[in-house]
Design an enzyme around this catalytic site. Structure first.
Site, PDB file in Angstrom:
ATOM      1  N   CYS A 113       0.815  -1.225   0.000  1.00  0.00           N
ATOM      2  CA  CYS A 113       0.000   0.000   0.000  1.00  0.00           C
ATOM      3  C   CYS A 113       0.844   1.268   0.000  1.00  0.00           C
ATOM      4  O   CYS A 113       0.357   2.337  -0.362  1.00  0.00           O
ATOM      5  CB  CYS A 113      -0.943  -0.001   1.196  1.00  0.00           C
ATOM      6  SG  CYS A 113      -2.117  -1.352   1.117  1.00  0.00           S
ATOM      7  N   HIS A 250      -3.373   7.469   2.055  1.00  0.00           N
ATOM      8  CA  HIS A 250      -3.753   6.145   1.565  1.00  0.00           C
ATOM      9  C   HIS A 250      -5.150   5.838   2.083  1.00  0.00           C
ATOM     10  O   HIS A 250      -5.488   6.153   3.225  1.00  0.00           O
ATOM     11  CB  HIS A 250      -2.742   5.110   2.071  1.00  0.00           C
ATOM     12  CG  HIS A 250      -3.185   3.698   1.822  1.00  0.00           C
ATOM     13  ND1 HIS A 250      -3.637   3.268   0.590  1.00  0.00           N
ATOM     14  CD2 HIS A 250      -3.266   2.618   2.649  1.00  0.00           C
ATOM     15  CE1 HIS A 250      -3.964   1.993   0.677  1.00  0.00           C
ATOM     16  NE2 HIS A 250      -3.764   1.572   1.901  1.00  0.00           N
ATOM     17  N   ASN A 280     -10.075  -0.086  -0.529  1.00  0.00           N
ATOM     18  CA  ASN A 280      -8.612   0.007  -0.450  1.00  0.00           C
ATOM     19  C   ASN A 280      -8.024  -0.544  -1.753  1.00  0.00           C
ATOM     20  O   ASN A 280      -8.103  -1.741  -2.011  1.00  0.00           O
ATOM     21  CB  ASN A 280      -8.136  -0.800   0.762  1.00  0.00           C
ATOM     22  CG  ASN A 280      -6.622  -0.745   0.949  1.00  0.00           C
ATOM     23  OD1 ASN A 280      -5.887  -0.287   0.065  1.00  0.00           O
ATOM     24  ND2 ASN A 280      -6.153  -1.234   2.082  1.00  0.00           N
TER      25      ASN A 280
HETATM   26  O1  UT7 Z   1      -3.842  -0.857   3.398  1.00  0.00           O
HETATM   27  C1  UT7 Z   1      -3.003  -1.586   4.215  1.00  0.00           C
HETATM   28  C2  UT7 Z   1      -3.277  -1.328   5.594  1.00  0.00           C
HETATM   29  N1  UT7 Z   1      -4.489  -2.004   6.021  1.00  0.00           N
HETATM   30  C3  UT7 Z   1      -5.252  -1.393   6.873  1.00  0.00           C
HETATM   31  O2  UT7 Z   1      -4.999  -0.255   7.183  1.00  0.00           O
HETATM   32  C4  UT7 Z   1      -6.385  -2.144   7.501  1.00  0.00           C
HETATM   33  C5  UT7 Z   1      -6.344  -1.866   8.955  1.00  0.00           C
HETATM   34  N2  UT7 Z   1      -7.395  -2.497   9.715  1.00  0.00           N
HETATM   35  C6  UT7 Z   1      -8.691  -2.144   9.597  1.00  0.00           C
HETATM   36  O3  UT7 Z   1      -9.058  -1.346   8.767  1.00  0.00           O
HETATM   37  C7  UT7 Z   1      -9.662  -2.717  10.604  1.00  0.00           C
HETATM   38  O4  UT7 Z   1      -8.949  -3.383  11.606  1.00  0.00           O
HETATM   39  C8  UT7 Z   1     -10.690  -3.695   9.974  1.00  0.00           C
HETATM   40  C9  UT7 Z   1     -11.689  -2.923   9.140  1.00  0.00           C
HETATM   41  C10 UT7 Z   1      -9.980  -4.723   9.123  1.00  0.00           C
HETATM   42  C11 UT7 Z   1     -11.476  -4.388  11.077  1.00  0.00           C
HETATM   43  O5  UT7 Z   1     -12.092  -3.447  11.938  1.00  0.00           O
HETATM   44  P1  UT7 Z   1     -11.946  -3.615  13.519  1.00  0.00           P
HETATM   45  O6  UT7 Z   1     -12.770  -2.567  14.121  1.00  0.00           O
HETATM   46  O7  UT7 Z   1     -10.478  -3.640  13.837  1.00  0.00           O
HETATM   47  O8  UT7 Z   1     -12.634  -5.003  13.776  1.00  0.00           O
HETATM   48  P2  UT7 Z   1     -12.021  -6.337  14.402  1.00  0.00           P
HETATM   49  O9  UT7 Z   1     -11.022  -6.927  13.483  1.00  0.00           O
HETATM   50  O10 UT7 Z   1     -11.625  -6.043  15.798  1.00  0.00           O
HETATM   51  O11 UT7 Z   1     -13.298  -7.245  14.392  1.00  0.00           O
HETATM   52  C12 UT7 Z   1     -14.448  -6.957  15.180  1.00  0.00           C
HETATM   53  C13 UT7 Z   1     -15.466  -8.056  14.965  1.00  0.00           C
HETATM   54  C14 UT7 Z   1     -14.864  -9.454  15.074  1.00  0.00           C
HETATM   55  O12 UT7 Z   1     -15.801 -10.298  15.721  1.00  0.00           O
HETATM   56  P3  UT7 Z   1     -15.612 -10.695  17.269  1.00  0.00           P
HETATM   57  O13 UT7 Z   1     -14.268 -11.356  17.320  1.00  0.00           O
HETATM   58  O14 UT7 Z   1     -15.641  -9.390  17.999  1.00  0.00           O
HETATM   59  O15 UT7 Z   1     -16.778 -11.569  17.509  1.00  0.00           O
HETATM   60  C15 UT7 Z   1     -14.715  -9.881  13.632  1.00  0.00           C
HETATM   61  O16 UT7 Z   1     -14.763 -11.276  13.465  1.00  0.00           O
HETATM   62  O17 UT7 Z   1     -16.009  -7.956  13.651  1.00  0.00           O
HETATM   63  C16 UT7 Z   1     -15.925  -9.224  13.000  1.00  0.00           C
HETATM   64  N3  UT7 Z   1     -15.772  -9.028  11.574  1.00  0.00           N
HETATM   65  C17 UT7 Z   1     -16.813  -8.827  10.746  1.00  0.00           C
HETATM   66  N4  UT7 Z   1     -18.131  -8.770  10.970  1.00  0.00           N
HETATM   67  C18 UT7 Z   1     -18.929  -8.539   9.914  1.00  0.00           C
HETATM   68  C19 UT7 Z   1     -14.631  -8.977  10.841  1.00  0.00           C
HETATM   69  N5  UT7 Z   1     -14.916  -8.763   9.543  1.00  0.00           N
HETATM   70  C20 UT7 Z   1     -16.263  -8.666   9.462  1.00  0.00           C
HETATM   71  C21 UT7 Z   1     -17.154  -8.447   8.397  1.00  0.00           C
HETATM   72  N6  UT7 Z   1     -18.459  -8.366   8.679  1.00  0.00           N
HETATM   73  N7  UT7 Z   1     -16.737  -8.250   7.128  1.00  0.00           N
END
Ligand code: UT7
Length: 323
Positions: A113, A250, A280
Site C-alpha cells: 500500500c 492512503h 482500499n
Molecule cells: O492498506 C493496508 C493497511 N491495512 C489497513 O490499514 C487495515 C487496517 N485495519 C482495519 O481497517 C480494521 O482493523 C478492519 C476494518 C480490518 C477491522 O475493523 P476492527 O474494528 O479492527 O474489527 P475487528 O477486526 O476487531 O473485528 C471486530 C469483529 C470481530 O468479531 P468478534 O471477534 O468481535 O466476535 C470480527 O470477526 O467484527 C468481526 N468481523 C466482521 N463482521 C462482519 C470482521 N470482519 C467482518 C465483516 N463483517 N466483514
C-alpha cells in the site's frame, strides 16, 4: 538545483461496481458493519480482460493527456504494484510497450500500500540525479485477484484501479515555497510481516497465494507510523499542519484517515477521501484520490499537498509536494 514537479494526473476504475450489499448472504457480513468499521460503501472489481497492465496503461494515457505530453516524451516509467500481470517481466515494461515507448527504461516497485509513495520518491531521485527528465509514476492494482472471497475479514476491504502522474525535472530555487516534491520520508520494518502478507509466491510455494491480514493489529500501528513520518517531513521543511492545503492519505479505512488527521491537527475539510467509493486499492489509492481532487478543482497550482501511506511489510512513508 534540480527538482521535480507534477505536470498532470490521470486515473481509471474498472467498470464493475460491487456494493456492500452484494456481500450480504455470500459471507457473514452486513452493509452496516462495513460502513461503520471502514467507511467503504462500494469498490470497483476488474472484469475479464482488465488487468494491472491494462488499467495502468489507461491511467498513464490520461495523465499524459492532462500533462500535454505524448508517450515518447517519457524516459522512465515506475509502476507501484503488488499485483503484476506476470511474475516477470515487470508490468511497467508491458505498460511501456503498450504506450509505444521503445526508449528509456521501466521497472516495478513493490511496497504494497506504500508503493506509490515509494515510487514517487524513487522517481524524484532519478530526476534529481539527472538520469531521467520526465517520469510516469503509476500505481495500479487488481487486489480482487489476491483475495480469499470466503474470508469476510479481508474480502470486503479491497478494490481495483489505477492512477498515474507525470513528474518533470526543472531548475528550482531552494526553499519550501518552490513547486514540486519538497521532501520524502520512507520507512519499513519486516518484523510485522505476519500481520499483512500473501501466503504464496514464486520462491516459497510456487503459487500466487491469498492475502492474509490481522486487521486489528495493522490498525493498532497505522496512526502512529503515519503521523511519525509526517512529523519528520514537517521537521525537515519547517512546514506544519497549518500549511497543508490538501491531505491525500492512503485510503484503507476512514477511521484511520480521520484519526491521523485529528492527531496532526489537519481540519476535516482539507482531507481527500475516496475510500467510500474505491475501497482500499493499495498502491493505486493515492493517485486515484489525487486525480479525483485535481479534476474536481480542489487541488490547484501552488497548493501544498501531503501524501502518506502505510501497508504490508510493514512499509510506510510520506511525501510533501507543492502543486
Ligand atoms: O492498506 C493496508 C493497511 N491495512 C489497513 O490499514 C487495515 C487496517 N485495519 C482495519 O481497517 C480494521 O482493523 C478492519 C476494518 C480490518 C477491522 O475493523 P476492527 O474494528 O479492527 O474489527 P475487528 O477486526 O476487531 O473485528 C471486530 C469483529 C470481530 O468479531 P468478534 O471477534 O468481535 O466476535 C470480527 O470477526 O467484527 C468481526 N468481523 C466482521 N463482521 C462482519 C470482521 N470482519 C467482518 C465483516 N463483517 N466483514
Amino acid at each position: 538545483m534540480l527538482a521535480s514537479r507534477v505536470l498532470g494526473t490521470g486515473s481509471v476504475l474498472p467498470e464493475r461496481i460491487m456494493r456492500n450489499t452484494d456481500f450480504e448472504g455470500v459471507v457473514e457480513t452486513s452493509d452496516e458493519w462495513i460502513r461503520q468499521r471502514t467507511g467503504i460503501e462500494q469498490r470497483h472489481i476488474a472484469g475479464e480482460g482488465e488487468t494491472t497492465v491494462s488499467l495502468g496503461t489507461e491511467a498513464a494515457r490520461r495523465a499524459l493527456a492532462a500533462s500535454g505530453l505524448v508517450p515518447t516524451d517519457i524516459d522512465l516509467i515506475i509502476l507501484a504494484t503488488s499485483t503484476p500481470d506476470n511474475t516477470f517481466p515487470a508490468s511497467a515494461v508491458q505498460i511501456q510497450e503498450r504506450l509505444g515507448i521503445t526508449t528509456g527504461f521501466a521497472f516495478d516497485v513493490q511496497a504494497v500500500c506504500s508503493g506509490f509513495v515509494y515510487a514517487l520518491t524513487t522517481a524524484d531521485l532519478y530526476i534529481r540525479g539527472g538520469m531521467a527528465r520526465r517520469v510516469l509514476v503509476i500505481g495500479a492494482e487488481t487486489f480482487s485477484r489476491l483475495l480469499d472471497w470466503n474470508d469476510r475479514t479481508t474480502c470486503v476491504l479491497f478494490g481495483d484501479g489505477a492512477g498515474a502522474l507525470v513528474l518533470e525535472g526543472f531548475e528550482a530555487e531552494e526553499g519550501a515555497e518552490r513547486p514540486g516534491i519538497l521532501v520524502s520520508k520512507l520507512r519499513s520494518d519486516g518484523r510485522h510481516r505476519e500481520k499483512l502478507y500473501v501466503d504464496g509466491g514464486p520462491s516459497s510455494t510456487g503459487t500466487v497465494g491469498k492475502l492474509r491480514m490481522e486487521g486489528r493489529e495493522v490498525f493498532k500501528h497505522a496512526v502512529g507510523m503515519i503521523t511519525d513520518v509526517i512529523e519528520d517531513s514537517f521537521a525537515a521543511t519547517g512546514l506544519g499542519a497549518g500549511d497543508i492545503d490538501w491531505f491525500v492519505p492512503h485510503q484503507a479505512n476512514r477511521r484511520i484517515i480521520d484519526a491521523s488527521a485529528r492527531k496532526l491537527g489537519i481540519s476535516p475539510e482539507k482531507v481527500v477521501v475516496t475510500v467510500d467509493r474505491h475501497g482500499n486499492t493499495s498502491a493505486a489509492s493515492i493517485p486515484l484520490a489525487l486525480d479525483t481532487a485535481v479534476r474536481d478543482g480542489r487541488v490547484k497550482r501552488g497548493d501544498l499537498v501531503l501524501l502518506e501511506a502505510m501497508g504490508g511489510g510493514f512499509t510506510w512513508g510520506a511525501v510533501l509536494v507543492r502543486w
